[in-house]
Write an enzyme that holds these catalytic residues in place. Sequence first.
Site, PDB file in Angstrom:
ATOM      1  N   ARG A   1      38.751  39.916  44.399  1.00 54.24           N
ATOM      2  CA  ARG A   1      39.292  38.950  45.374  1.00 54.24           C
ATOM      3  C   ARG A   1      38.342  38.749  46.550  1.00 54.24           C
ATOM      4  NH1 ARG A   1      44.582  38.020  43.648  1.00 54.24           N
ATOM      5  NH2 ARG A   1      45.493  39.683  42.394  1.00 54.24           N
ATOM      6  N   GLY A   2      37.049  38.769  46.242  1.00 51.84           N
ATOM      7  CA  GLY A   2      36.020  38.544  47.252  1.00 51.84           C
ATOM      8  C   GLY A   2      35.435  39.803  47.852  1.00 51.84           C
ATOM      9  N   PHE A   3      36.109  40.932  47.690  1.00 52.14           N
ATOM     10  CA  PHE A   3      35.643  42.168  48.308  1.00 52.14           C
ATOM     11  C   PHE A   3      34.226  42.515  47.871  1.00 52.14           C
ATOM     12  CE2 PHE A   3      35.216  46.839  47.646  1.00 52.14           C
ATOM     13  CZ  PHE A   3      35.103  47.214  48.977  1.00 52.14           C
TER      14      PHE A   3
ATOM     15  N   TYR B   1      50.352  27.284  40.029  1.00 49.99           N
ATOM     16  CA  TYR B   1      49.301  27.011  41.006  1.00 49.99           C
ATOM     17  C   TYR B   1      49.553  25.671  41.704  1.00 49.99           C
ATOM     18  CZ  TYR B   1      46.894  30.626  38.275  1.00 49.99           C
ATOM     19  OH  TYR B   1      46.572  31.777  37.605  1.00 49.99           O
TER      20      TYR B   1
END
Length: 338
Positions: free
Chosen positions: A205-207, A56
């Site tokens: 993932r935010g969906f 990351y």
Amino acid sequence: MRIRRTVGPFDVAGLSLGCMNLSHAYGTPPDRATAERVLLTALDRGVDFFDTAALYGFGANESLIGPILKPYRDRIVLASKCGMTGVDGKRVIDGRPETIKRTADEALARLGTEVIDLYYLHRLDKQVPIEDSTGALADLVKAGKIRTIGLSEVSAATIRRAHSVHPVAAVQSEYSLWTRNPEIAVLETCRELGAALVAFSPLARGFLTGTLTDPASQLEDKDIRRQMPRFDVAHYRQNLGLLPGFFAIAKEIGCTPAQLALTWVLAKADHIVALFGTKSTGHLEENLGADSVTLGPDVIARLDRLINPSTVSGARYNPATQSEIDTEEFHTGGNHRG
């Protein structure tokens, strides 16, 4: 009182914080002050399991969270990952024992700690036997540099092979209503072996939050979702059709869509940790509110019928990325590919 889960010898919050997007992957990272507010607010609200990785920001995330969390080190379970790092600005999968051990030393230095509580192999290096990579992790346990070992995005067969070398405390894999791969075999294998399933991207993932309505205009150029087929215009348009029914159930239950998504993950088994990420203290507070939501079996069944591998359009990863993944894959007659 927060929902609690067991990860190896550790008792942790069932709703835990993935730190990736404070440095990596989802567009422009927040500034340090904002990241610090997110981390310390999480700690203040009872989160005690924090997850990072060498990948990351190519070390930047470990360097960010280490100093911020160091004063509270005895209050938290700290997880990081090896086996996938940045080399000359490129992502490289390398599970060789010597690389794992070097990466661990680098991680300890960046995190400013003497020991990492849970250290995962971030990806299976298909050129290196899993027994060799696990052996290196076992050596790190013996050396007192890590306390427990984990694996990420692997199959049940790989978990069992690794577990024969050293007990696996946790397996991290994507798991949400729209990504069900762990249900094929990994979830049950973890239960049998006494390992936790640490579910990343539980909000799809935010969906599932409903905040991402047009990826083409809302996502920055370097956002990793631009490389994921489900976020392509045609697939995403079809997937948006799943949300009205999902939102209706959230309204019926009296919670937000994000809280419904997180509660569903935790309700699927008591050895699951839901690992969410956020750049916002507001979203953090909202997500942690999932602790107060309860779903009956009928609601879970309705959600399962609404969003599943047969109703989701598009593969999870593009072919190049999928070739690096060791998880079992669904092959259905529906819209889902992969």
